[in-house]
Design an enzyme around this catalytic site. Structure first.
Site, mmCIF file in Angstrom:
data_model
loop_
_atom_site.group_PDB
_atom_site.id
_atom_site.type_symbol
_atom_site.label_atom_id
_atom_site.label_comp_id
_atom_site.label_asym_id
_atom_site.label_seq_id
_atom_site.Cartn_x
_atom_site.Cartn_y
_atom_site.Cartn_z
ATOM 1 N N GLY A 227 47.615 47.308 35.105
ATOM 2 C CA GLY A 227 46.539 48.275 34.920
ATOM 3 C C GLY A 227 46.787 49.313 33.854
ATOM 4 O O GLY A 227 46.055 50.297 33.774
ATOM 5 N N GLU A 268 53.245 44.626 36.683
ATOM 6 C CA GLU A 268 52.527 43.400 36.303
ATOM 7 C C GLU A 268 51.514 43.664 35.193
ATOM 8 O O GLU A 268 50.302 43.572 35.416
ATOM 9 C CB GLU A 268 51.783 42.852 37.530
ATOM 10 C CG GLU A 268 52.664 42.553 38.715
ATOM 11 C CD GLU A 268 51.847 42.217 39.967
ATOM 12 O OE1 GLU A 268 50.643 42.531 40.021
ATOM 13 O OE2 GLU A 268 52.436 41.645 40.889
ATOM 14 N N ARG A 307 33.635 40.233 27.848
ATOM 15 C CA ARG A 307 33.930 41.612 28.270
ATOM 16 C C ARG A 307 32.827 42.621 27.895
ATOM 17 O O ARG A 307 32.491 43.476 28.712
ATOM 18 C CB ARG A 307 35.285 42.081 27.720
ATOM 19 C CG ARG A 307 36.472 41.230 28.191
ATOM 20 C CD ARG A 307 37.805 41.886 27.935
ATOM 21 N NE ARG A 307 38.037 42.983 28.845
ATOM 22 C CZ ARG A 307 37.948 44.250 28.536
ATOM 23 N NH1 ARG A 307 37.678 44.612 27.299
ATOM 24 N NH2 ARG A 307 38.146 45.188 29.430
ATOM 25 N N CYS A 337 21.855 31.913 24.182
ATOM 26 C CA CYS A 337 20.517 32.258 24.666
ATOM 27 C C CYS A 337 20.613 33.214 25.841
ATOM 28 O O CYS A 337 20.333 32.870 26.995
ATOM 29 C CB CYS A 337 19.742 31.004 25.018
ATOM 30 S SG CYS A 337 19.188 30.199 23.529
ATOM 31 N N GLU A 338 21.091 34.357 25.558
ATOM 32 C CA GLU A 338 21.239 35.486 26.483
ATOM 33 C C GLU A 338 21.328 36.691 25.561
ATOM 34 O O GLU A 338 21.630 36.545 24.376
ATOM 35 C CB GLU A 338 22.582 35.440 27.233
ATOM 36 C CG GLU A 338 22.768 34.313 28.172
ATOM 37 C CD GLU A 338 22.341 34.612 29.593
ATOM 38 O OE1 GLU A 338 22.057 35.787 29.911
ATOM 39 O OE2 GLU A 338 22.293 33.659 30.363
HETATM 40 N N1 LLP Z 1 48.289 42.332 38.905
HETATM 41 C C1 LLP Z 1 47.256 41.920 39.650
HETATM 42 C C2 LLP Z 1 47.468 41.563 41.051
HETATM 43 C C3 LLP Z 1 45.977 41.841 39.077
HETATM 44 O O1 LLP Z 1 44.960 41.452 39.820
HETATM 45 C C4 LLP Z 1 45.803 42.183 37.717
HETATM 46 C C5 LLP Z 1 44.507 42.097 37.090
HETATM 47 C C6 LLP Z 1 46.919 42.589 36.969
HETATM 48 C C7 LLP Z 1 48.148 42.662 37.609
HETATM 49 C C8 LLP Z 1 46.853 42.954 35.512
HETATM 50 O O2 LLP Z 1 45.991 44.002 35.205
HETATM 51 P P1 LLP Z 1 45.953 44.573 33.717
HETATM 52 O O3 LLP Z 1 47.324 45.104 33.396
HETATM 53 O O4 LLP Z 1 45.573 43.451 32.810
HETATM 54 O O5 LLP Z 1 44.918 45.636 33.739
HETATM 55 N N2 LLP Z 1 38.843 40.831 33.426
HETATM 56 C C9 LLP Z 1 38.975 42.267 33.504
HETATM 57 C C10 LLP Z 1 40.282 42.687 34.106
HETATM 58 C C11 LLP Z 1 40.506 42.077 35.478
HETATM 59 C C12 LLP Z 1 41.861 42.367 35.994
HETATM 60 C C13 LLP Z 1 42.143 41.547 37.178
HETATM 61 N N3 LLP Z 1 43.432 41.772 37.717
HETATM 62 C C14 LLP Z 1 38.807 42.860 32.116
HETATM 63 O O6 LLP Z 1 38.636 42.094 31.165
HETATM 64 O O7 LLP Z 1 38.792 44.080 31.955
#
Ligand code: LLP
Length: 410
Positions: A227, A268, A307, A337-338
């Site tokens: 995150g 993570e 996104r 087509c959106e």
């Molecule tokens: N760990 C777990 C359990 C997760 O579910 C996620 C992301 C991460 C780590 C990594 O999060 P990050 O560091 O990438 O923020 N598709 C969305 C983001 C969905 C994230 C889902 N889980 C976007 O494009 O903003």
């Protein structure tokens, strides 16, 4: 990507030439950026026994996974298929954290059989796990801390209405199951969401986790999820990973000293490692002026980068083939087509039909969320590694659209 003498390049390779060589639309990843982001996280947490588990879902290409592995990180996966990709990239099962949500129990059994670290986020699953494995296979528990955080409601996972994690208020039930089936809980995990800029959110998670952790004597790690936010445009708030590493590392040390044993701290990151490393290069098919808007219509769209439509995400766009053109305002749209606006009202160097535009921050959740919608083909992927452009995924062909289809006689 650098602009030198009116030419955009990545690791010295001219990007418009790359587009000629590999065609467009094209995903290009700069390996050196991924390596640097990993280094900066390691530096930020240098005082702590940190284990980085790259959130593979951000960008699952096996060559990228290999690069992450080569740099000494582990990986976080959410499906058995992601786990298989990670194994294919050379990760050993113990380097893989498997955090599925709402999957069939069979998939968890498959994860155990592969020897992965198992992370469970549901009491009924924890019970099945206990019944089946007793004290023979350890597991981690994913908690829901009831914290609302993250860049967007859709990417917030730690609030009380989120489907993720076992509520911290259900701790007594976790304890009961652990006692009844002698489950060895070796890790506690929270991932509150994506794009969290405040160190305090992580410190709040830490407070919750440390408070709970004392009731779990068999812990070997605590996992704070991902995150971490990076900049999508100039002036964006980002996660200060150095501040985070310092403060979280300090709190962690104090905690494990009182816990009585050294523990590993896991994180993570997904976006943090790969977002800025990636570019989606697209070709302008048409320039279309209406009385109110000038559109640049490109050979891509929400099928390749969802996104902007899914999260109202801002991705910077640059005209890389006309860097000296007079700036004008365009709305960059795809050919789907959106309504697939990639960027509205953007000041770009004059866009002519045929110009190549770069969409930035396309490394994370770009290709991995792409589709064949409108029966269009997904782009190729290229990794720039040590100054060389390597094709790491071929562009789809029409056969890919037919694969698996069964044409019946009518
Ligand atoms: N760990 C777990 C359990 C997760 O579910 C996620 C992301 C991460 C780590 C990594 O999060 P990050 O560091 O990438 O923020 N598709 C969305 C983001 C969905 C994230 C889902 N889980 C976007 O494009 O903003």
């Amino acid at each position: 990507m650098e602009l030198i003498n009116h030419t955009y390049s990545i690791q010295g390779l001219n990007v418009t030439e790359l587009c000629q060589e590999f065609g467009t639309p094209l995903y290009v990843y700069d390996a050196s950026k991924i390596i640097n982001q990993l280094k900066s996280l390691k530096n930020a947490f240098s005082e702590t026994d940190v284990k980085i588990k790259y959130a593979a879902k951000a960008l699952t290409n096996i060559s990228v996974l290999k690069l992450v592995k080569q740099q000494g990180a582990g990986v976080d996966v959410v499906s058995i298929q992601e786990a298989q990709l990670a194994l294919g990239a050379g990760f050993s099962p113990d380097e893989i954290m498997f955090t599925p949500n709402c999957v069939d129990f069979e998939e968890i059994i498959a994860g155990v059989e592969l020897g992965l670290n198992i992370n469970l986020d549901n009491l009924s699953v924890l019970e099945k796990f206990g019944k089946k494995y007793g004290n023979t296979v350890p597991c981690c528990v994913r908690l829901n801390p009831h914290i609302m955080a993250g860049g967007n409601y859709k990417i917030s996972t730690g609030h009380s209405n989120s489907k993720f994690g076992i509520s911290v208020y259900q701790l007594p039930e976790i304890m009961q199951l652990a006692t009844r089936y002698q489950i060895v809980i070796n890790g506690l995990h929270i991932h509150t969401g994506s794009e969290i800029t405040e160190t305090d959110v992580f410190l709040k998670m830490a407070e919750i986790l440390f408070g709970i952790a004392r009731d779990f004597p068999a812990l070997t790690f605590i996992d704070f999820g991902g995150g971490f936010k990076v900049a999508y445009k100039a002036g964006d708030l980002v996660t200060n990973v150095y501040d985070l590493g310092l403060k979280l590392g300090k709190a962690f040390k104090e905690f494990y000293q009182s816990y009585g044993r050294k523990l590993e701290l896991w994180i993570e990151p997904g976006k943090y490692l790969v977002s800025e490393a990636g570019y989606l290069f697209v070709k302008t098919n048409v320039v279309k002026s209406t009385p109110s808007v000038t559109f640049a219509g490109v050979n891509s769209g929400l099928n390749h980068l969802i996104r902007p439509m899914m999260y109202e995400a801002y991705h910077e766009i640059i005209n890389v083939s006309n860097p000296t053109g007079t700036q004008k305002v365009y709305t960059v749209v795809g050919n789907i087509c959106e309504t697939d606006t990639l960027g509205a009202d953007r000041k770009l160097n004059e866009v002519r039909e045929g110009d190549i535009l770069a969409i930035k921050n396309a490394g994370a959740y770009g290709y991995s969320m792409s589709s064949n919608y409108n029966s269009r083909l997904r782009p190729a992927e290229v990794l720039i590694y040590k100054g060389e452009a390597k094709l790491i995924r071929k562009r789809d062909t029409f056969d890919d659209l037919l694969r698996g289809q069964v044409v019946i006689d009518l």
